[in-house]
Scaffold this motif. Structure first.
Motif, PDB file in Angstrom:
ATOM      1  N   ALA A  25      -5.016   1.660  11.847  1.00  0.00           N
ATOM      2  CA  ALA A  25      -5.138   2.453  12.960  1.00  0.00           C
ATOM      3  C   ALA A  25      -3.929   3.281  13.654  1.00  0.00           C
ATOM      4  O   ALA A  25      -4.050   4.427  14.141  1.00  0.00           O
ATOM      5  N   LEU A  26      -2.549   2.809  13.331  1.00  0.00           N
ATOM      6  CA  LEU A  26      -1.743   3.749  13.629  1.00  0.00           C
ATOM      7  C   LEU A  26      -1.365   4.739  12.635  1.00  0.00           C
ATOM      8  O   LEU A  26      -1.214   5.921  13.094  1.00  0.00           O
ATOM      9  N   ALA A  27      -2.079   4.746  11.340  1.00  0.00           N
ATOM     10  CA  ALA A  27      -2.068   5.784  10.594  1.00  0.00           C
ATOM     11  C   ALA A  27      -3.056   6.876  10.837  1.00  0.00           C
ATOM     12  O   ALA A  27      -2.688   8.073  10.758  1.00  0.00           O
ATOM     13  N   ARG A  28      -4.157   6.334  11.433  1.00  0.00           N
ATOM     14  CA  ARG A  28      -5.085   7.126  11.982  1.00  0.00           C
ATOM     15  C   ARG A  28      -4.510   8.302  13.322  1.00  0.00           C
ATOM     16  O   ARG A  28      -4.871   9.303  13.284  1.00  0.00           O
ATOM     17  N   ALA A  29      -4.050   7.375  14.063  1.00  0.00           N
ATOM     18  CA  ALA A  29      -3.445   7.946  15.118  1.00  0.00           C
ATOM     19  C   ALA A  29      -2.333   9.009  15.024  1.00  0.00           C
ATOM     20  O   ALA A  29      -2.459   9.821  15.668  1.00  0.00           O
ATOM     21  N   HIS A  30      -1.583   8.823  13.670  1.00  0.00           N
ATOM     22  CA  HIS A  30      -0.101   9.601  13.820  1.00  0.00           C
ATOM     23  C   HIS A  30      -0.553  10.599  12.560  1.00  0.00           C
ATOM     24  O   HIS A  30       0.413  11.287  12.292  1.00  0.00           O
ATOM     25  N   GLY A  31      -1.663  10.452  11.848  1.00  0.00           N
ATOM     26  CA  GLY A  31      -1.920  11.292  10.742  1.00  0.00           C
ATOM     27  C   GLY A  31      -1.088  10.908   9.319  1.00  0.00           C
ATOM     28  O   GLY A  31      -0.912  11.747   8.412  1.00  0.00           O
ATOM     29  N   ALA A  32      -0.680   9.792   9.271  1.00  0.00           N
ATOM     30  CA  ALA A  32      -0.006   9.321   8.148  1.00  0.00           C
ATOM     31  C   ALA A  32      -0.969   8.666   6.954  1.00  0.00           C
ATOM     32  O   ALA A  32      -2.055   8.520   7.363  1.00  0.00           O
ATOM     33  N   MET A  33      -0.404   8.653   5.814  1.00  0.00           N
ATOM     34  CA  MET A  33      -1.202   8.110   4.680  1.00  0.00           C
ATOM     35  C   MET A  33      -0.574   6.515   4.571  1.00  0.00           C
ATOM     36  O   MET A  33       0.497   6.214   4.082  1.00  0.00           O
ATOM     37  N   ALA A  34      -1.686   5.838   4.452  1.00  0.00           N
ATOM     38  CA  ALA A  34      -1.446   4.380   4.331  1.00  0.00           C
ATOM     39  C   ALA A  34      -1.765   4.009   2.676  1.00  0.00           C
ATOM     40  O   ALA A  34      -2.835   4.381   2.192  1.00  0.00           O
ATOM     41  N   MET A  35      -0.862   3.397   2.118  1.00  0.00           N
ATOM     42  CA  MET A  35      -1.042   2.932   0.770  1.00  0.00           C
ATOM     43  C   MET A  35      -1.165   1.451   0.848  1.00  0.00           C
ATOM     44  O   MET A  35      -0.517   0.825   1.108  1.00  0.00           O
ATOM     45  N   ILE A  36      -2.181   1.106  -0.214  1.00  0.00           N
ATOM     46  CA  ILE A  36      -2.375  -0.487  -0.263  1.00  0.00           C
ATOM     47  C   ILE A  36      -2.282  -0.986  -1.766  1.00  0.00           C
ATOM     48  O   ILE A  36      -2.848  -0.404  -2.669  1.00  0.00           O
ATOM     49  N   HIS A  37      -1.485  -2.068  -1.690  1.00  0.00           N
ATOM     50  CA  HIS A  37      -1.409  -2.864  -2.962  1.00  0.00           C
ATOM     51  C   HIS A  37      -2.519  -3.962  -2.838  1.00  0.00           C
ATOM     52  O   HIS A  37      -2.342  -5.006  -2.153  1.00  0.00           O
ATOM     53  N   ALA A  38      -3.747  -3.830  -3.717  1.00  0.00           N
ATOM     54  CA  ALA A  38      -4.653  -4.672  -3.407  1.00  0.00           C
ATOM     55  C   ALA A  38      -4.988  -5.638  -4.485  1.00  0.00           C
ATOM     56  O   ALA A  38      -5.408  -5.313  -5.421  1.00  0.00           O
ATOM     57  N   GLU A  39      -4.679  -6.788  -4.133  1.00  0.00           N
ATOM     58  CA  GLU A  39      -4.726  -8.158  -4.766  1.00  0.00           C
ATOM     59  C   GLU A  39      -4.596  -9.220  -3.950  1.00  0.00           C
ATOM     60  O   GLU A  39      -4.056  -9.295  -2.931  1.00  0.00           O
ATOM     61  N   ASN A  40      -5.709 -10.171  -3.950  1.00  0.00           N
ATOM     62  CA  ASN A  40      -5.832 -11.423  -3.377  1.00  0.00           C
ATOM     63  C   ASN A  40      -4.849 -12.460  -3.464  1.00  0.00           C
ATOM     64  O   ASN A  40      -4.746 -13.015  -4.291  1.00  0.00           O
ATOM     65  N   SER A  41      -4.062 -12.344  -2.372  1.00  0.00           N
ATOM     66  CA  SER A  41      -2.645 -13.385  -2.606  1.00  0.00           C
ATOM     67  C   SER A  41      -3.254 -14.794  -2.866  1.00  0.00           C
ATOM     68  O   SER A  41      -2.666 -15.717  -3.677  1.00  0.00           O
ATOM     69  N   GLU A  42      -4.169 -15.393  -1.913  1.00  0.00           N
ATOM     70  CA  GLU A  42      -4.541 -16.611  -2.013  1.00  0.00           C
ATOM     71  C   GLU A  42      -5.363 -17.047  -3.437  1.00  0.00           C
ATOM     72  O   GLU A  42      -4.821 -18.285  -3.805  1.00  0.00           O
ATOM     73  N   CYS A  43      -5.956 -16.223  -3.957  1.00  0.00           N
ATOM     74  CA  CYS A  43      -6.510 -16.664  -5.155  1.00  0.00           C
ATOM     75  C   CYS A  43      -5.383 -16.807  -6.483  1.00  0.00           C
ATOM     76  O   CYS A  43      -5.294 -17.612  -7.078  1.00  0.00           O
ATOM     77  N   ILE A  44      -4.490 -15.732  -6.347  1.00  0.00           N
ATOM     78  CA  ILE A  44      -3.208 -15.731  -7.204  1.00  0.00           C
ATOM     79  C   ILE A  44      -2.421 -17.051  -6.954  1.00  0.00           C
ATOM     80  O   ILE A  44      -2.166 -17.597  -8.051  1.00  0.00           O
ATOM     81  N   ALA A  45      -2.211 -17.407  -5.871  1.00  0.00           N
ATOM     82  CA  ALA A  45      -1.518 -18.630  -5.517  1.00  0.00           C
ATOM     83  C   ALA A  45      -2.179 -19.766  -6.099  1.00  0.00           C
ATOM     84  O   ALA A  45      -1.614 -20.582  -6.805  1.00  0.00           O
ATOM     85  N   TRP A  46      -3.488 -19.912  -5.931  1.00  0.00           N
ATOM     86  CA  TRP A  46      -4.251 -20.972  -6.560  1.00  0.00           C
ATOM     87  C   TRP A  46      -4.265 -21.051  -7.845  1.00  0.00           C
ATOM     88  O   TRP A  46      -3.933 -22.043  -8.569  1.00  0.00           O
ATOM     89  N   LEU A  47      -4.615 -19.798  -8.631  1.00  0.00           N
ATOM     90  CA  LEU A  47      -4.631 -19.745 -10.192  1.00  0.00           C
ATOM     91  C   LEU A  47      -3.047 -20.061 -10.613  1.00  0.00           C
ATOM     92  O   LEU A  47      -2.970 -20.736 -11.442  1.00  0.00           O
TER      93      LEU A  47
END
Length: 481
Positions: free
Chosen positions: A174-196
């Protein structure tokens, strides 16, 4: 008669993101000031006859001298890292000023400026990494930093010291939208990784190859879909970094088919490495290729190549994360061979990114030269607020250029000894490449002539960046299976 230009590139076969044409390029005071045939004299002239000339590469995702927990330490600082980048055809980098939990964003930025000052030989900007979005960060620091030219920030969905929950991610989007910034996301499910990871360690499975088993494609697929959904809820563009797998590609294509503004990035390791490079047995050599997400299988390689060609990917970056293999501050922390969760994540690639993609993409016909420029220069410049100063060959743009040597009949055999980073290996050792930069020119000065490096530490300038220009998504008509 005085020279009209500081530098003239003669007979250049110019390739931009949209066109290919023959032209001389006249440079004065670091900028391109004239293009055409039979330009006047230059104080220095370079004949590009028979060679493709492209804009200098922009590596919009790399890590240099980034603070991390000891004993690990990144091998490349801004001096060695920018030297290596320039010798591989990259003339601008955007590494990360990483906030540590309990630290202000401003302190992270100030520290990163200290690390870069007087060392960089090419131009640079900073992304932010937001790991502790306190009320003051959200209300004051981050908006102010965006206004000062730090117009992109990275969000982690994994790593205990970096990850944010969905509520925090929504507030940052929401902050990125309000200020016109670009949000970059590292997408991996942390809980799945921790369990595995816990399950594998309990079973005594500790070798580097089990890093891939702890982060299967589905953990990236789930997190990719969740990131897309969060951005859809906020109605804001965002960019998914280092996409590795066909499942994640399908999620992005599904989002594009719905008209969502989802941008995406991939990296060389997902085109040229597979999980087998992490090791076929319990030896430690595979630690060289431990990165997150990990390399996948040959089907995912083909999916990544196809997505590069069809417009699914917006940018192509290195994700250079330099840790020497033999060093006690690198892949062997404290000098020991450690279980896979404790191997520093990342592989070197800042110098090899462009030659790998040109050789195996352009010269094999997988992608056009114009698509190569789009992925490696123009789209990064637009996405991160540097265009048209960077990322194109046009009057008024910075004179950042690469002249390419193509030699399919006499390929270059890639070895670590020929590279200019400070890392003791390359994961692409022994690969044959059909091209290499003949010249790299930054700000009108030759910094690499195919044999020697002429860059000067401290010559690189910090670049405050404008707001991103959202590269139009290309709907593929595909949907996730």
């Amino acid at each position: 008669m005085d020279a009209e230009f500081d530098l003239v590139i003669r007979n250049a076969q110019v390739a931009t993101a949209s066109d290919t044409f023959l032209s001389d390029i006249g440079v004065k005071d670091g900028r391109i000031v004239q293009m055409g045939l039979s330009l006047g004299a230059g104080k220095r002239e370079v004949d590009a006859q028979g060679r493709i000339t492209t804009p200098g590469g922009i590596d919009a995702h790399c890590h240099l001298d980034q603070p991390i927990a000891p004993p690990a330490r990144m091998t490349d600082d801004f001096e060695s890292g920018t030297r290596s980048a320039a010798c591989g055809g990259t003339t601008t980098i955007i590494p990360f000023a990483a906030q540590q939990k309990g630290q202000t964003l401003r302190a992270a930025v100030d520290d990163y400026h200290r690390r870069a000052e007087g060392r960089a030989s090419i131009d640079y900007g900073f992304h932010l990494i937001v790991s502790d979005p306190t009320p003051d960060v959200m209300a004051n620091e981050l908006p102010q930093l965006i206004a000062e030219g730090y117009t992109s920030f990275k969000i982690y969905m994994t790593y205990d010291d970096m990850k944010l929950d969905d509520g925090q991610i929504l507030r940052l989007l929401a902050l990125a939208r309000a200020h016109g910034a670009m949000a970059m996301i590292h997408a991996e499910n942390s809980e799945c990784i921790a369990w595995l990871t816990e399950s594998l360690l309990d079973a005594g499975l500790t070798a580097p190859r089990y890093h891939a088993a702890s982060r299967p494609m589905l953990v990236e697929r789930e997190a990719t879909h969740r990131a897309i959904s969060l951005a859809e809820l906020v109605n804001v563009p965002m960019l998914l970094v280092h996409v590795s797998a066909r499942d994640a590609v399908e999620q992005i294509q599904w989002a594009r088919s719905r008209g969502l503004k989802v941008l995406s990035e991939t990296c060389p390791q997902y085109l040229f490495l597979t999980a087998e490079d992490l090791g076929m047995d319990d030896g430690y050599e595979g630690a060289r290729c431990v990165c997150s997400p990990p390399p996948r299988d040959s089907d995912s390689q083909e999916a990544i190549w196809s997505a590069l060609a069809d417009g699914t990917f917006t940018v192509f970056s290195s994700d250079h994360a330099p840790f020497s293999f033999e060093s006690p501050t690198g892949k062997k922390p404290g000098g020991e061979e450690v279980a896979f969760p404790y191997i520093p994540n990342g592989i070197p690639g800042i110098e090899t990114r462009l030659p790998l993609l040109y050789s195996e993409g352009v010269m094999t016909g997988r992608i056009s030269i114009n698509r190569f420029v789009e992925l490696t220069a123009t789209n990064p410049a637009k996405t991160y607020g540097l265009h048209p100063r960077k990322g194109t060959i046009a009057i008024g743009s910075d004179a950042d250029l690469v002249i390419w040597d193509e030699h399919p009949d006499d390929p270059v055999r890639l070895t670590n000894a020929m590279l200019h980073h400070a890392v003791d290996y390359t994961p692409y050792e022994g690969r044959s490449l059909d091209c290499w930069p003949a010249y790299t020119i930054t700000g009108g000065e030759v910094v690499w002539d195919g044999r020697r490096y002429f860059g000067t530490p401290g010559r690189g300038r910090f670049l405050p960046r404008g707001l991103p220009t959202i590269v139009p998504a290309k709907p593929t008509g595909r949907a996730a299976r």
